[in-house]
Design a protein around this motif. Structure first.
Motif, mmCIF file in Angstrom:
data_model
loop_
_atom_site.group_PDB
_atom_site.id
_atom_site.type_symbol
_atom_site.label_atom_id
_atom_site.label_comp_id
_atom_site.label_asym_id
_atom_site.label_seq_id
_atom_site.Cartn_x
_atom_site.Cartn_y
_atom_site.Cartn_z
ATOM 1 N N SER A 61 -10.990 -43.787 -44.384
ATOM 2 C CA SER A 61 -10.341 -43.646 -43.223
ATOM 3 C C SER A 61 -8.734 -43.416 -43.366
ATOM 4 C CB SER A 61 -10.743 -44.227 -42.321
ATOM 5 O OG SER A 61 -9.849 -44.217 -40.926
ATOM 6 N N HIS A 62 -8.179 -42.572 -42.609
ATOM 7 C CA HIS A 62 -6.779 -42.862 -42.329
ATOM 8 C C HIS A 62 -6.468 -43.958 -41.583
ATOM 9 C CE1 HIS A 62 -3.598 -39.689 -41.987
ATOM 10 N NE2 HIS A 62 -3.394 -39.877 -41.088
ATOM 11 N N ASP A 63 -7.239 -44.731 -41.147
ATOM 12 C CA ASP A 63 -6.620 -45.941 -40.286
ATOM 13 C C ASP A 63 -6.486 -46.950 -41.904
ATOM 14 O OD1 ASP A 63 -9.428 -47.033 -41.463
ATOM 15 O OD2 ASP A 63 -10.151 -47.425 -39.381
ATOM 16 N N CYS A 64 -6.496 -46.676 -42.936
ATOM 17 C CA CYS A 64 -5.984 -47.313 -44.189
ATOM 18 C C CYS A 64 -7.146 -48.263 -44.667
ATOM 19 C CB CYS A 64 -4.936 -48.383 -43.820
ATOM 20 S SG CYS A 64 -3.503 -47.280 -43.217
ATOM 21 N N THR A 65 -8.538 -47.997 -44.147
ATOM 22 C CA THR A 65 -9.588 -48.875 -44.581
ATOM 23 C C THR A 65 -10.668 -47.915 -45.610
ATOM 24 O OG1 THR A 65 -10.802 -48.810 -42.550
ATOM 25 C CG2 THR A 65 -9.282 -50.620 -42.790
#
Length: 339
Positions: A188-192
């Motif tokens: 994800s774009h959420d860095c995970t």
């Protein structure tokens, strides 16, 4: 089962024999390539590429007449972010695009049918598509951090998709384990990057999580054992992620220039299905090349593939599942076949 695949020593020899013949380069789609896939046939080489404005092109470099080696279908209206051949019925090619349609293309008849029209107001834009060959299920990642699971046995799909919020940003990649249909990896774009149990999907119930410095563009499973993942992040790393399911998570970080900028498609490191410990990725380096790394040790580079007929950056690359072929796609719609 698939057996053990090729050992690294033999795989190195296979890499050393690869080159790009002039006839194995063609403009396959009109615009920038956003997805690429190689058909599993061993007797008839076929590469599919999806472009920025929804075209899907087919390249058959061994076709007797040069002018018929490329055919293009107008399938979507926005970038085709995913192309996946159905392992069980390889004449079926699933495509997912930013126009929020998932379609199934019949490669023989060159016809497309809608599998799912994702209502953007309800689900958010479709960013990524995966396919669960065990369950004949299309898996979609959305811009709002949610995923949808769609039964692809009927077209269009029947019933309401299972829809779950799993991330705090765009789901850029969603992939099922090659050995355990209950394990799903998302990036994800959420860095995970997270691994989930498909039977117990809730936002907080992930089995593993690996945090990156920036957004993650792609994740891929090691193809034979499913024992590790490789991720590609905007933080200029490729990471080999281990300890899946249970136990202590491990991470080997490989520094890699992933600054593709606005005109190139972001890199996606992908495993070669023939070798459990080798993965392929595009490169920003001059002279132009694609790179092959090993998951062993600290992520050793096995090969920089370069050739006189290869003078471009292929952001996306795909490997044939059984024969020694790698296909790359660039930002002007050209496909280059290494064999």
């Amino acid at each position: 089962g698939k057996g053990k695949g090729v050992e690294l020593k033999e795989y190195r020899d296979m890499l050393n024999s690869l080159s790009v013949a002039e006839k194995d380069v063609a403009k396959v789609v009109p615009n920038r390539i956003f997805s690429i896939a190689v058909h599993p046939s061993e007797s008839h080489l076929l590469v599919a590429a999806g472009d920025k404005w929804g075209n899907v092109g087919f390249f058959e470099p061994d076709h007797a007449q040069d002018d018929t080696c490329v055919t293009v279908m107008d399938v979507h209206t926005r970038p085709v972010s995913s192309l996946i051949f159905d392992k069980m019925s390889p004449h079926r090619l699933f495509s997912g695009a930013y126009d929020s349609f998932v379609r199934m293309l019949d490669v023989q008849q060159r016809k497309a049918v809608a599998v799912w029209d994702c209502d953007e107001d309800e689900y958010g834009m479709l960013c990524s598509t995966g396919y669960d060959h065990f369950r004949h299920q299309v898996m979609c990642g959305h811009a709002d951090g949610s995923i949808s699971l769609i039964d692809a046995r009927s077209h269009p799909a029947r019933g309401r998709p299972k829809h779950l919020h799993l991330h705090g940003g765009k789901v850029r990649s969603i992939q099922v384990s090659p050995v355990d249909p209950n394990l799903i990896a998302t990036a994800s774009h959420d860095c995970t990057v997270r691994v989930w149990d498909a039977r117990k999907l809730t936002a907080t119930n992930y089995l593993n999580e690996w945090r990156h410095g920036k957004g993650v563009n792609f994740v891929d499973w090691s193809p034979i054992t499913g024992s590790c993942l490789v991720s590609t992040s905007t933080d200029d790393t490729l990471r080999v992620l281990g300890g899946i399911g249970g136990g202590k998570v491990t991470e080997s970080v490989i520094r890699h220039d992933n600054q593709t900028g606005r005109w190139l498609t972001p890199f996606r490191a992908v495993f070669d299905p023939k070798c459990d410990s080798a993965f392929v990725v595009g490169s920003m380096r001059n002279p132009r090349e694609i790179e092959v790394f090993s998951t062993a040790g600290k992520g050793e580079r096995l090969k920089r593939l370069s050739h006189d007929n290869f003078s471009t950056i292929t952001s996306l690359n795909a490997c044939h599942p059984t024969i020694n072929v790698i296909a790359g796609g660039n930002s002007s719609g050209k496909v280059f076949v290494w064999r």
